[in-house]
Enzyme design. Structure first.
Site, PDB file in Angstrom:
ATOM      1  N   GLU A  19      57.636  23.771  -2.607  1.00 27.08           N
ATOM      2  CA  GLU A  19      59.218  22.851  -3.637  1.00 27.08           C
ATOM      3  C   GLU A  19      59.312  21.868  -3.533  1.00 27.08           C
ATOM      4  O   GLU A  19      59.522  20.657  -4.374  1.00 27.08           O
ATOM      5  CB  GLU A  19      60.381  23.589  -2.845  1.00 27.08           C
ATOM      6  CG  GLU A  19      61.753  23.739  -3.589  1.00 27.08           C
ATOM      7  CD  GLU A  19      61.681  23.782  -5.253  1.00 27.08           C
ATOM      8  OE1 GLU A  19      61.800  23.312  -5.901  1.00 27.08           O
ATOM      9  OE2 GLU A  19      60.459  24.937  -5.533  1.00 27.08           O
ATOM     10  N   ASP A  50      35.369   3.383 -22.968  1.00 23.78           N
ATOM     11  CA  ASP A  50      36.654   5.078 -23.324  1.00 23.78           C
ATOM     12  C   ASP A  50      36.954   4.586 -23.461  1.00 23.78           C
ATOM     13  O   ASP A  50      38.074   3.807 -23.750  1.00 23.78           O
ATOM     14  CB  ASP A  50      36.029   5.226 -20.847  1.00 23.78           C
ATOM     15  CG  ASP A  50      34.839   5.350 -20.607  1.00 23.78           C
ATOM     16  OD1 ASP A  50      33.625   6.152 -21.246  1.00 23.78           O
ATOM     17  OD2 ASP A  50      35.053   5.291 -19.779  1.00 23.78           O
ATOM     18  N   PRO A 103      54.928  15.782  -9.871  1.00 28.65           N
ATOM     19  CA  PRO A 103      55.507  15.565 -10.982  1.00 28.65           C
ATOM     20  C   PRO A 103      56.292  14.894 -11.609  1.00 28.65           C
ATOM     21  O   PRO A 103      56.717  14.101 -12.790  1.00 28.65           O
ATOM     22  CB  PRO A 103      55.682  16.654 -11.249  1.00 28.65           C
ATOM     23  CG  PRO A 103      55.925  17.250 -10.223  1.00 28.65           C
ATOM     24  CD  PRO A 103      55.213  17.006  -9.295  1.00 28.65           C
ATOM     25  N   ARG A 120      34.344   5.980 -11.006  1.00 21.37           N
ATOM     26  CA  ARG A 120      33.795   6.248 -11.637  1.00 21.37           C
ATOM     27  C   ARG A 120      33.427   4.764 -12.449  1.00 21.37           C
ATOM     28  O   ARG A 120      32.377   4.036 -12.670  1.00 21.37           O
ATOM     29  CB  ARG A 120      33.496   6.689 -13.250  1.00 21.37           C
ATOM     30  CG  ARG A 120      35.102   6.937 -13.592  1.00 21.37           C
ATOM     31  CD  ARG A 120      35.150   8.140 -15.203  1.00 21.37           C
ATOM     32  NE  ARG A 120      34.224   8.014 -15.267  1.00 21.37           N
ATOM     33  CZ  ARG A 120      33.663   6.965 -16.142  1.00 21.37           C
ATOM     34  NH1 ARG A 120      34.827   6.398 -16.926  1.00 21.37           N
ATOM     35  NH2 ARG A 120      32.707   7.340 -17.474  1.00 21.37           N
TER      36      ARG A 120
END
Length: 247
Positions: free
Chosen positions: A115, A168, A88, A153
């Site tokens: 953690e 896209d 993150p 893809r």
């Protein structure tokens, strides 16, 4: 392309890698997907891969040894891998990053739990840190699946239509235009006349305008670095007028 995933839960990838486009990509030999349980590289009889953080604090931290050893075990001496830490704290993932990674020969994804990671993994092992959004998951597996799907893809011959990914959302810097299919009329809702006209120039212009409108109305942040043509600037003026009339 060769893609290796290092995870404590390799079974999580079975359904994803064995289905849909990722399955077809492997059948076409466009990509090799392999998941390795890095617990096997713990080097201790208890197969422990985490430990308490120095200095105290809540939670457990992934030890460096298992991941360094696991990466070494999947390295291909003929290729220079991009070693990607799903985290993150990493760079926010974008379509541009997917297109960049799709040009590589070998990707190695590190999926953590607990953690966090020992900082030496960040400093001396990985080449990229990627986050798929400003939220926290239990582990890196779901995030890695997302990135891998978006990269595979884009590989040549993976999608049936070579042009499929070009329009896209985000590929052009804008969100994708609206799409319609048969029937022409459904419960009083009609397919726009222009799409049934057969005039490809008008259809192309309609799609570009609708793509810009959808981006302007839903994700205006995407236009910050987008260079508008004179026509697109005029369209935005029309959008503003339309919004003012509707309000």
């Amino acid at each position: 392309m060769q893609i290796d995933v290092l995870s404590l839960f390799p079974e999580m990838f079975e359904g994803v890698f064995g289905s849909s486009i990722l399955k077809k990509a492997q059948e076409k030999d466009a990509v090799s997907l392999k998941v390795t349980d890095f617990r096997a590289f713990s080097g201790n009889k208890h197969n422990q891969v985490d430990d308490y953080p120095y200095g105290g604090g809540a939670g457990m931290v992934l030890k460096p040894e298992p991941l360094f050893r696991a990466v070494e075990s999947v390295r291909d001496d003929q290729k220079t891998p991009r070693i990607i830490l799903m985290c993150p704290q990493g760079e926010r993932y974008t379509q541009a990053k997917a297109e960049e990674l799709a040009k590589e020969e070998h990707l190695i994804f590190l999926c953590g739990h607990y953690e966090g990671y020992d900082e030496r993994i960040r400093e001396f092992l990985v080449t990229d840190e990627i986050s798929i959004g400003d939220f926290v998951l239990t582990g890196g597996e779901l995030a890695a699946m997302t990135v891998i799907d978006s990269v595979v893809r884009l590989l040549p011959e993976v999608l049936g239509n070579k042009q499929s990914h070009i329009g896209d959302s985000f590929s052009t810097g804008l969100l994708e235009h609206p799409q319609y299919t048969r029937p022409v009329e459904f419960e009083g809702m009609m397919v726009p006349e222009v799409l049934r006209s057969g005039d490809h120039a008008k259809i192309d212009e309609w799609r570009k305008k609708e793509s810009l409108y959808r981006t302007w109305s839903r994700r205006p942040d995407l236009l910050t670095d987008y260079v508008l043509t004179e026509k697109e600037q005029q369209w935005i003026k029309e959008f503003v007028t339309r919004k003012n009339l509707d309000s």
